[in-house]
Design an enzyme around this catalytic site. Structure first.
Site, short mmCIF file in Angstrom:
data_model
loop_
_atom_site.label_atom_id
_atom_site.label_comp_id
_atom_site.label_asym_id
_atom_site.label_seq_id
_atom_site.Cartn_x
_atom_site.Cartn_y
_atom_site.Cartn_z
N ASP A 37 0.85 -1.19 0.00
CA ASP A 37 0.00 0.00 0.00
C ASP A 37 0.89 1.25 0.00
O ASP A 37 1.90 1.31 0.71
CB ASP A 37 -0.92 -0.01 1.23
N ASN A 94 -12.94 -2.86 2.76
CA ASN A 94 -13.92 -1.77 2.87
C ASN A 94 -14.88 -1.83 1.69
O ASN A 94 -14.45 -2.04 0.56
CB ASN A 94 -13.18 -0.43 2.88
N GLY A 100 -16.03 2.97 3.90
CA GLY A 100 -14.76 3.68 3.77
C GLY A 100 -13.94 3.28 2.56
O GLY A 100 -12.73 3.52 2.51
N HIS A 105 -11.97 -1.06 -7.00
CA HIS A 105 -11.59 -2.39 -7.52
C HIS A 105 -11.42 -3.24 -6.27
O HIS A 105 -10.59 -2.90 -5.39
CB HIS A 105 -10.29 -2.31 -8.32
N HIS A 107 -10.51 -5.22 -3.17
CA HIS A 107 -9.21 -5.51 -2.58
C HIS A 107 -9.36 -5.92 -1.13
O HIS A 107 -10.30 -5.51 -0.45
CB HIS A 107 -8.26 -4.32 -2.70
N HIS A 109 -7.06 -5.75 2.34
CA HIS A 109 -5.86 -5.24 2.99
C HIS A 109 -5.33 -6.31 3.94
O HIS A 109 -6.11 -6.95 4.66
CB HIS A 109 -6.19 -4.02 3.85
P1 5GP Z 1 -9.76 1.49 0.44
O1 5GP Z 1 -10.00 2.72 1.25
O2 5GP Z 1 -10.39 1.59 -0.92
O3 5GP Z 1 -10.12 0.23 1.17
O4 5GP Z 1 -8.19 1.39 0.26
C1 5GP Z 1 -7.52 1.93 -0.83
C2 5GP Z 1 -6.04 1.84 -0.52
O5 5GP Z 1 -5.33 2.05 -1.71
C3 5GP Z 1 -5.55 2.87 0.49
O6 5GP Z 1 -4.98 2.20 1.61
C4 5GP Z 1 -4.51 3.67 -0.30
O7 5GP Z 1 -3.39 4.02 0.48
C5 5GP Z 1 -4.14 2.71 -1.41
N1 5GP Z 1 -3.70 3.37 -2.63
C6 5GP Z 1 -4.31 4.41 -3.27
N2 5GP Z 1 -3.63 4.75 -4.37
C7 5GP Z 1 -2.59 3.88 -4.45
C8 5GP Z 1 -1.52 3.73 -5.39
O8 5GP Z 1 -1.41 4.44 -6.39
N3 5GP Z 1 -0.63 2.73 -5.14
C9 5GP Z 1 -0.74 1.90 -4.06
N4 5GP Z 1 0.20 0.96 -3.91
N5 5GP Z 1 -1.73 2.03 -3.16
C10 5GP Z 1 -2.64 3.00 -3.34
#
Ligand code: 5GP
Length: 122
Positions: A37, A94, A100, A105, A107, A109
């Site tokens: 991340d 999330n 959140g 796409h 994913h 964590h």
């Molecule tokens: P979400 O909030 O959708 O569950 O998590 C999205 C995650 O994607 C966040 O933890 C954020 O730091 C990560 N993220 C966003 N943009 C990028 C990117 O360009 N590269 C990487 N490696 N992680 C990203």
């Protein structure tokens, strides 16, 4: 508002999969890709994504085939072993605005490398 039912190709993880933007790989198979991340919330913070297009865990849960579901779930323990998360770790997915979710796409964590406490603060 994030759309958790209709996939939008113009999202950052779609771009990572298509190698339009760089990422730091951790694990890859025919079905899944895992990478660090960009804004880690723990000493170890990896994101696992399916290569197929699902906008959320909700979409994945409803629509994905068994091969991809198995690959995603199996990848978690394989990656945990590779990252030496012997003392435990947390997985989070999330879903939608109230969940959140920022990147539409699907994913998962993987967070670890320290004692994380009982909950994530809002
Ligand atoms: P979400 O909030 O959708 O569950 O998590 C999205 C995650 O994607 C966040 O933890 C954020 O730091 C990560 N993220 C966003 N943009 C990028 C990117 O360009 N590269 C990487 N490696 N992680 C990203």
């Amino acid at each position: 508002m994030i759309d958790i039912k209709n996939y939008n190709k113009d999202n950052v993880f779609g771009k990572i999969l298509r190698k339009e933007i760089p990422s730091d790989p951790v694990y890859e198979t025919e079905e899944v890709y895992a990478f660090k991340d960009i804004n880690p919330q723990a000493p170890i913070h990896v994101v696992i994504i399916p290569k197929k297009e699902y906008c959320s865990f909700d979409d994945f849960s409803r629509s994905s085939g068994e091969k991809t579901i198995l690959a995603m779930i199996r990848s978690i323990a394989i990656i945990a072993d590779e990252l030496k998360l012997k003392k435990g770790y947390r997985i989070i997915s999330n879903i939608g605005d109230f969940g959140g979710q920022e990147v539409p796409h699907f994913h998962i964590h993987i967070l670890g490398g320290k004692r994380l406490g009982r909950i994530i603060a809002p």
